[in-house]
Design a protein around this motif. Structure first.
Motif, PDB file in Angstrom:
ATOM      1  N   LEU A  42     -15.922 -47.641  72.318  1.00  0.00           N
ATOM      2  CA  LEU A  42     -16.857 -46.653  71.786  1.00  0.00           C
ATOM      3  C   LEU A  42     -16.827 -46.643  70.255  1.00  0.00           C
ATOM      4  N   THR A  46     -15.945 -40.979  67.774  1.00  0.00           N
ATOM      5  CA  THR A  46     -16.278 -40.318  69.039  1.00  0.00           C
ATOM      6  C   THR A  46     -14.995 -39.824  69.702  1.00  0.00           C
ATOM      7  N   THR A 143     -18.675 -39.780  74.468  1.00  0.00           N
ATOM      8  CA  THR A 143     -19.545 -40.372  73.441  1.00  0.00           C
ATOM      9  C   THR A 143     -19.937 -39.384  72.343  1.00  0.00           C
TER      10      THR A 143
END
Length: 241
Positions: A42, A46, A143
């Motif tokens: 990711l 995040t 996220t």
């Protein structure tokens, strides 16, 4: 830090390490290791990425059935130490997470770390002022930007006043119900073993009533830990904004 404080912290750390090792030993860890691998991919900043980096830093992985535990460590900025583990549980109890593990860990820590009672109480108050996060999952929030999520934790002032006042009244009533119910059951218990039918009948109904009071109080506490509609709506509005 004196020798007793050092020993207490070591006992807590070893207890947590043993618990985690036991869970991992009896669980299939491949899916959780794969989940951490996905979190590493990711974007920087995040929540999911920060969780992966925190786990890697301490040579850990997600623990089955307790994935959200690591989410809270990172989200609330509590370190992977004995002290911060208890502090986080104090926050979560204040946040409305009235679960047996949270109470057990907090009580265990409070007994062994009396020098941190004021700190625990401060964390408890912080939890009361924050939106409910006990139901947050990595899948839902991985996220999201960590800084933005931390900014969203504080409840609007008007909601703090109204909701917490009602929670305080409900909580007091629930504990009163539990206490009265248990006391009534204990008082009636000896008469249930009597050979006199009048004693059995006379004690049986109050015993059942006490059980109903105790169970009702426990259910009320359980409902308090669930985010209500106004909290969910407020959280949704904040996230969309």
């Amino acid at each position: 830090m004196n020798i007793l404080q050092k020993i207490a912290r070591k006992i807590i750390k070893q207890s947590f390490d043993l618990s985690v090792s036991t869970i991992e030993y009896f669980s299939k860890m491949e899916p959780y290791e794969q989940k951490v691998s996905e979190l590493r991919k990711l974007e920087n900043g995040t929540l999911g990425k920060e969780i992966a980096e925190c786990l890697d830093k301490h040579n850990l992985t997600l623990v089955p059935k307790y994935e959200s535990h690591d989410l809270k460590h990172v989200l609330l900025n509590y370190k992977m130490t004995a002290e911060d583990e208890i502090r986080m549980q104090a926050f979560m109890v204040g946040n409305g997470n009235y679960s047996i593990p949270s109470f057990a860990i907090l009580i265990f820590g409070a007994i062994l770390l009396p020098d941190l009672w004021r700190t625990f109480y401060s964390d408890f108050k912080k939890g009361k002022k924050s939106i409910g996060i006990s139901e947050w999952t990595i899948e839902e929030y991985a996220t999201r930007n960590l800084t933005e999520l931390r900014d969203e934790l504080l409840k609007p002032e008007f909601e703090q006043k109204t909701i917490f006042d009602m929670k305080r009244v409900t909580k007091f009533g629930a504990f009163t119900s539990i206490t009265a119910g248990i006391f009534g059951m204990i008082f009636c218990l000896p008469f249930l073993f009597s050979s006199n039918i009048a004693d059995l009948v006379g004690a049986g109904f109050p015993f059942v009533g006490g059980a109903i009071l105790a169970v009702g109080g426990l259910l009320a506490l359980s409902n308090l830990s669930r985010p209500n509609k106004s909290q969910q709506i407020t959280t949704a509005i904040i996230q969309r904004g």
